[in-house]
Design an enzyme around this catalytic site. Structure first.
Site: not given
Length: 411
Positions: A233-234, A239, A245, A267
């Protein structure tokens, strides 16, 4: 008719008390008191169905605002709500409004405050906050005229104070990661990679949370490990700045020299994270001899699989995907024969009778077992099968082009 009209009027009046939860929940990461009244620091959830149902609606209020404010460093949390009007059960046949605070409180760890003045008094405590764990990487990004500093830390649940911090941090996933669930904090195989922005207030260094990633270390027989990226989560204010990255590559860098790691998996990645993963993996594979343009045109090879596995810890499935991305990048789509060869190569994979790639046949695999899926595909008329392959190919090419665009900007 009169009854129908009365029912319609009642329904209309009731609907006026319904609002979209995604719109009325206001998040803030508060660094200073002035942020509390600054609308530019507000952001909204991507989703609320995990709290407020599939319709993502809250009933019983007009002009509702739900404030969920976090201090940017310690994540001291303030939750409260305000509204212009609340539905009265006496006037609407006993219909009750949704208990918004109770619904949210069930998902929040103990200790959040509901008084804004108290939250404001607690803000100065952020000045003494120090990130948990070991710093692995620092970097800078430019935004406007500002050069901003970021740091990535690795920690685990044994780090003093981190369990409680993580309980507050993970509340964000309910609003920004679809299908997310809180992790088992009693399992020591979880590892955490935390992203902070480092900034200064009166020359004193401060750290504000910007995002995080969780990794679970699975055992792989007989003595290997298979780390799986679970949640990434960013937070919205950070964002589309390249942080995902950086976070993933920093984690990768900790794995390359570890002989006990078999490969790295992910996942059930979202489409957005899959793009980030593809970009990072493709960027790394571009430095390998087996992925140079002349080799790509010869087709997918065992050398590619071994190179990516030994040097980058990539699984065979992900390696094949990266090969297809980089071969498309190296293909002259205006050369009919070269482009046709590429398309046939991808379609050959898509046409394999026993697909284990859940993303290739996602809709069918929800209702069919692998053998049933294979039988179903083989029973399709040739025309239908060709249509399926063409559509699937086009979807992959569209995804691949987004990664290639980013690769070309990077280089």
């Amino acid at each position: 008719m009169a009854g129908m009209t009365m029912n319609s009027l009642l329904k209309t009046r009731l609907e006026s008390f319904r609002c979209c939860a995604n719109d009325v929940i206001h998040f803030k990461l508060v660094r200073q008191k002035s942020d509390l009244e600054d609308d530019s620091t507000t952001f909204h959830p991507d989703m609320t169905h995990q709290l407020f149902g599939e319709q993502e609606s809250i009933f019983g209020y007009k002009d509702l605002v739900v404030e969920m404010f976090y201090s940017a460093s310690r994540l001291t949390t303030y939750v409260n709500m305000q509204y212009f009007e609340k539905i009265s059960p006496n006037k609407f046949d006993g219909i009750e409004p949704d208990n918004v605070m109770e619904t949210i409180a069930k998902e929040m760890p103990p200790g959040f405050v509901t008084n804004k003045d108290e939250f404001t008094r607690l803000l100065p405590k952020d000045a003494s906050f120090k990130p948990y764990g070991e710093m692995l990487h620092s970097y800078k990004i430019s935004k406007g005229n500002d050069l901003r500093n970021f740091e990535i830390y690795h920690t685990d649940l044994e780090t003093p104070g981190f369990r409680e911090y993580h309980e507050r941090l993970q509340t964000f996933i309910l609003f920004f990661i679809d299908g997310a669930s809180f992790i088992d904090v009693d399992d020591s195989r979880w590892h955490f990679y935390l992203l902070f922005e480092k900034y200064k207030v009166n020359e004193n260094p401060m750290h504000a949370i910007a995002g995080y990633m969780t990794v679970y270390n699975y055992y792989a027989y007989p003595e290997k490990k298979r780390p799986r990226v679970s949640q990434v989560l960013i937070l919205p204010p950070f964002q589309k700045q390249g942080h995902g990255a950086e976070l993933l590559q920093t984690f990768y860098n900790t794995c390359y020299s570890r002989s006990e790691i078999k490969d790295i998996t992910v996942e059930d990645p979202s489409e957005n994270f899959q793009r980030v993963r593809d970009y990072v993996d493709a960027r790394n594979c571009m430095d390998l001899a087996s992925f140079q343009s002349d080799k790509l045109q010869l087709g997918f090879s065992d050398n590619m699989v071994q190179d990516a596995k030994n040097k980058l810890k990539l699984s065979k499935r992900q390696t094949r995907r990266i090969y297809e991305i980089l071969r498309l990048k190296a293909t002259n789509v205006n050369d009919k024969e070269q482009y046709r060869s590429y398309r046939l190569d991808v379609k050959k994979r898509l046409n394999a009778p026993f697909q284990k790639n859940g993303r290739d046949n996602k809709k069918l695999e929800k209702v069919l077992q692998p053998n049933e899926l294979s039988a179903t595909m083989n029973s399709w008329p040739l025309e239908q099968r060709h249509a399926y392959l063409e559509k699937a190919y086009e979807e992959f090419e569209e995804q691949y082009k987004l990664v290639i665009d980013r690769l070309e900007k990077y280089h």
